[in-house]
Design a protein around this motif. Structure first.
Motif, mmCIF file in Angstrom:
data_model
loop_
_atom_site.group_PDB
_atom_site.id
_atom_site.type_symbol
_atom_site.label_atom_id
_atom_site.label_comp_id
_atom_site.label_asym_id
_atom_site.label_seq_id
_atom_site.Cartn_x
_atom_site.Cartn_y
_atom_site.Cartn_z
ATOM 1 N N ASP A 14 0.992 -1.169 0.111
ATOM 2 C CA ASP A 14 -0.061 -0.084 0.019
ATOM 3 C C ASP A 14 1.020 1.128 0.003
ATOM 4 N N ARG A 15 0.375 2.312 -0.733
ATOM 5 C CA ARG A 15 1.191 3.530 -0.734
ATOM 6 C C ARG A 15 0.407 4.599 -0.257
ATOM 7 N N VAL A 16 0.954 5.761 0.055
ATOM 8 C CA VAL A 16 -0.036 7.126 0.347
ATOM 9 C C VAL A 16 0.235 7.593 -0.788
ATOM 10 N N LYS A 17 -1.102 8.190 -1.054
ATOM 11 C CA LYS A 17 -1.292 8.972 -2.548
ATOM 12 C C LYS A 17 -2.111 9.978 -2.315
ATOM 13 N N GLY A 18 -2.300 10.950 -3.153
ATOM 14 C CA GLY A 18 -3.451 11.946 -3.146
ATOM 15 C C GLY A 18 -3.221 13.060 -1.969
ATOM 16 N N ARG A 19 -3.949 14.299 -2.201
ATOM 17 C CA ARG A 19 -3.629 15.346 -1.622
ATOM 18 C C ARG A 19 -3.934 15.148 0.016
ATOM 19 N N LEU B 104 -3.202 12.372 1.481
ATOM 20 C CA LEU B 104 -2.195 11.453 2.211
ATOM 21 C C LEU B 104 -2.898 10.268 2.574
ATOM 22 N N GLU B 105 -4.010 9.869 2.090
ATOM 23 C CA GLU B 105 -4.303 8.552 2.296
ATOM 24 C C GLU B 105 -3.825 7.413 1.726
ATOM 25 N N THR B 106 -3.674 6.141 2.634
ATOM 26 C CA THR B 106 -3.024 5.111 2.358
ATOM 27 C C THR B 106 -3.967 4.381 1.195
ATOM 28 N N ALA B 107 -3.468 3.788 0.039
ATOM 29 C CA ALA B 107 -4.193 3.063 -0.833
ATOM 30 C C ALA B 107 -3.644 1.875 -1.236
ATOM 31 N N THR C 25 -3.292 -1.350 -4.071
ATOM 32 C CA THR C 25 -3.330 -1.724 -5.509
ATOM 33 C C THR C 25 -4.469 -2.175 -6.019
#
Length: 284
Positions: free
Chosen positions: A37-42, A44-47, A49
Motif C-alpha cells: 500500500d502507498r500513500v497517495k493524493g492530497r 495522504l491516504e493509504t491506498a 493496489t
C-alpha cells in the motif's frame, strides 16, 4: 484434474483484467502477491493496489512484501504453489524465488523485441507495424525466458498506446486462459528466444514528452501516440518575453505535417489550437 495451485503476481488495473478472465474460466489463484500500500493524493491516504483491492473483495490471501527476501520466500514455499503467473508486478524476481516453482510472465511485445518496461510505447515510437503478446517462462535475465505462447497483431497507423494496450490485454487474456491446462499439467512446449535479435526498452520520464515542433512530424506524432496517457507531450511557446509550457492534447498527421487540434497552456483550460495562436503565442 484438480484445480491448479497457482500464485498471481501483479499490481495495476491491467492485471485485474487478467484475473477476471482467469476466474471466469475457472482458474482462481490461491495467493496474490502485489506491491505494498502507498500513500497517495492530497489527503495522504493509504491506498492499496487495484490487484490488492480485487483480492480483498474475494477473500484471497494477499501478500504485499516490501522486499522479496528470504523470509518472504520461506512463507511462499509453505503455500505449496505449482506455478505462478506474473503480470505487471513491479519488482525484480530473485533467482531464489524462481527456483521454488515455475513462473510465467505476460509480456506485451513480440519477444525478443522490446524486452523491458515499456514495450507498447517503444513499438509505437519505433514505427513498428506489428506487435503482440508473448507468454514466457521467467528466467533471471530480463525478459529472456523461453516462450510458451505468442500472438501477433498489427498496429494501427493512428493507434495510441492506451488503445493498443487494451487490445493486447484482450489477446493476453485469451492466450493465458488457453494455456492454463498445459501450465497446470507441466506439459508445455518451450521455444528459446533468439537473443541476438533482442532490443531493450527502458522506463519513461516526464522529460521524454518534450517535443520541438520543428522536428520530424512523423516522429513527433509517434511520440504523441505513445505518450498520450503519460507523460503526455508538450512544447514551449513564447508570447512577448513570456515562455509558456503547452501540453498537446489532440493532434493528427496530415501528409507530412503534424496538425495540433487542441492544447492546454499552463494555467489555462484545454482550448482549440487556433484559439491559442490568436493570443499571439509562437513556438519558441
Amino acid at each position: 484434474m484438480d484445480a491448479p495451485r497457482f500464485a498471481f503476481f501483479g499490481t495495476p488495473q491491467l492485471a485485474v483484467e487478467i484475473l477476471d478472465a482467469l476466474v471466469a474460466a475457472g482458474y482462481a489463484p490461491i495467493l496474490i502477491v502485489t506491491m505494498p500500500d502507498r500513500v497517495k493524493g492530497r489527503g495522504l491516504e493509504t491506498a492499496e493496489t487495484p490487484v490488492a483491492a480485487w483480492a480483498h473483495e474475494r477473500g484471497i490471501t494477499t501478500s504485499k512484501p516490501e522486499k522479496l527476501d528470504a523470509a518472504f520466500i520461506e512463507d511462499f514455499k509453505k503455500c505449496d504453489i505449482n506455478f505462478s503467473i506474473v503480470v505487471a508486478y513491479g519488482k525484480i524476481l530473485p533467482q531464489s524465488l524462481l527456483d521454488v516453482a515455475p513462473m510465467y510472465n505476460v509480456h506485451y511485445s513480440l519477444l525478443p523485441r522490446w524486452r523491458g518496461a515499456t514495450p507498447v510505447e517503444s513499438a509505437i515510437l519505433a514505427g513498428d507495424v506489428e506487435t503482440g503478446v508473448a507468454i514466457q517462462k521467467i528466467v533471471y535475465e530480463l525478459d529472456a525466458g523461453p516462450l510458451v505462447a505468442v500472438e501477433k497483431t498489427a498496429i494501427g497507423a493512428d493507434e495510441a498506446a492506451p488503445a493498443l494496450r487494451a487490445r493486447l490485454n484482450a489477446i493476453a487474456k485469451r492466450l493465458l486462459v488457453n494455456i492454463m491446462p498445459a501450465l497446470a499439467s507441466g506439459d508445455i512446449s518451450l521455444t528459446e528466444q533468439e537473443g541476438a535479435q533482442a532490443t531493450l526498452c527502458g522506463k519513461i520520464s516526464k522529460e521524454d514528452g518534450l517535443i520541438d515542433l520543428a522536428d520530424n512530424a512523423e516522429e513527433n506524432y509517434r511520440k504523441f501516440r505513445a505518450y498520450t496517457s503519460w507523460p503526455g507531450i508538450y512544447t514551449f511557446f513564447k508570447r512577448g518575453d513570456k515562455r509558456i509550457r503547452v501540453i498537446i492534447t489532440q493532434a493528427h498527421l496530415k501528409g507530412k505535417r503534424l496538425v495540433l487540434d487542441t492544447v492546454k497552456p499552463e494555467g489555462k483550460d484545454e482550448m482549440p489550437y487556433a484559439d491559442f495562436l490568436r493570443s499571439g503565442a509562437k513556438p519558441s
